[in-house]
Design a protein around this motif. Structure first.
Motif, short mmCIF file in Angstrom:
data_model
loop_
_atom_site.label_atom_id
_atom_site.label_comp_id
_atom_site.label_asym_id
_atom_site.label_seq_id
_atom_site.Cartn_x
_atom_site.Cartn_y
_atom_site.Cartn_z
N THR A 141 0.45 -1.09 -0.14
CA THR A 141 -0.31 0.18 0.14
C THR A 141 0.97 1.52 0.00
OG1 THR A 141 -1.86 -0.88 1.08
CG2 THR A 141 -1.36 1.05 1.51
N ILE A 142 0.86 2.20 -1.10
CA ILE A 142 1.15 3.70 -0.94
C ILE A 142 0.49 4.39 -0.81
CG2 ILE A 142 2.87 4.86 -2.40
CD1 ILE A 142 3.86 2.42 -4.05
N MET A 143 0.70 5.08 0.57
CA MET A 143 -0.14 6.52 0.55
C MET A 143 -0.12 7.29 0.55
SD MET A 143 -2.09 5.07 4.11
CE MET A 143 -2.66 6.20 4.33
N GLY A 144 -0.94 8.53 -0.60
CA GLY A 144 -0.81 9.64 -0.86
C GLY A 144 -0.04 10.44 -2.23
N PRO A 149 10.06 10.76 -8.92
CA PRO A 149 11.15 9.91 -8.32
C PRO A 149 10.76 8.82 -7.04
CG PRO A 149 12.05 11.52 -8.77
CD PRO A 149 10.86 11.31 -9.01
N GLU A 150 10.03 10.06 -6.36
CA GLU A 150 9.07 9.13 -4.67
C GLU A 150 8.66 7.70 -4.98
OE1 GLU A 150 9.04 13.07 -2.21
OE2 GLU A 150 7.32 12.07 -3.54
N LEU A 152 8.92 5.73 -7.98
CA LEU A 152 9.29 4.62 -8.46
C LEU A 152 10.68 3.75 -7.54
CD1 LEU A 152 11.28 6.39 -11.86
CD2 LEU A 152 9.43 4.74 -11.62
N GLN A 153 11.03 4.63 -5.83
CA GLN A 153 11.03 4.17 -4.91
C GLN A 153 10.51 3.40 -3.98
OE1 GLN A 153 13.03 7.41 -2.55
NE2 GLN A 153 15.12 7.23 -3.31
N GLU A 154 8.99 3.82 -4.21
CA GLU A 154 8.14 2.61 -3.81
C GLU A 154 8.17 1.91 -4.44
OE1 GLU A 154 6.11 3.02 -0.97
OE2 GLU A 154 6.94 5.00 -0.07
N ILE A 155 7.95 1.40 -5.55
CA ILE A 155 7.18 0.61 -6.68
C ILE A 155 8.65 -0.05 -7.76
CG2 ILE A 155 5.60 0.91 -7.22
CD1 ILE A 155 6.51 2.43 -10.32
#
Length: 155
Positions: A141-144, A149-150, A152-155
């Protein structure tokens, strides 16, 4: 020589225009789940954007993050992209169960009733992005709002 330089200039503009018009090919959740089922063991995970029509950060994701060429490439290559209105009227079959929005009011402007699927996924706000595994199960889950770039770091 001028013709050559002009040709190079036009070619460069074409490349830039093509890169800027690349977009994510969004699917419905049911289309994505069917694609996963058909792919079997080679199924890609689902990248799911749950949004609403009134959500400012959701609109900002569409205008900035989801047009970032690196994000577009990553999502189109590694995932099956899904957009889902968390207050919409679609009836969805997910993991063998039907979800709807029985309190949806089509005449309302702005906020509407919450879709049952968002409750099942334990959505806490908009926008929320989910990664669903090869069998449709929730993995991340990625909120907000996230910049390119942010994200891409999450996925």
């Amino acid at each position: 020589m001028k013709k050559f330089l002009f040709t190079i200039f036009l070619f460069s503009l074409t490349i830039v225009a093509t890169a800027q018009t690349a977009e994510i090919k969004w699917f419905t959740l049911e289309e994505a789940l069917t694609m996963q089922q058909k792919a079997g063991k080679k199924a890609k995970p689902i990248f799911m954007d749950i949004y609403t029509v009134w959500c400012g950060p959701c609109k900002l994701l569409d205008k900035t993050t989801f047009v970032d060429p690196a994000v577009v490439k990553k999502i189109n290559t590694d995932y099956i992209p899904v957009k889902f209105n968390g207050e919409g009227a679609d009836v969805i079959t997910y993991l063998g169960k039907k979800y709807a929005n029985p309190n949806y009011n089509p005449s309302r402007k702005g906020r509407n009733a919450t879709h049952q699927l968002t409750d099942f996924l334990e959505l806490q706000g908009y926008p929320t992005l989910f990664i669903l595994g090869p069998n449709g199960e929730k993995q991340k889950t990625i909120m907000g709002y996230k910049t390119g770039p942010e994200l891409l770091q999450e996925i």
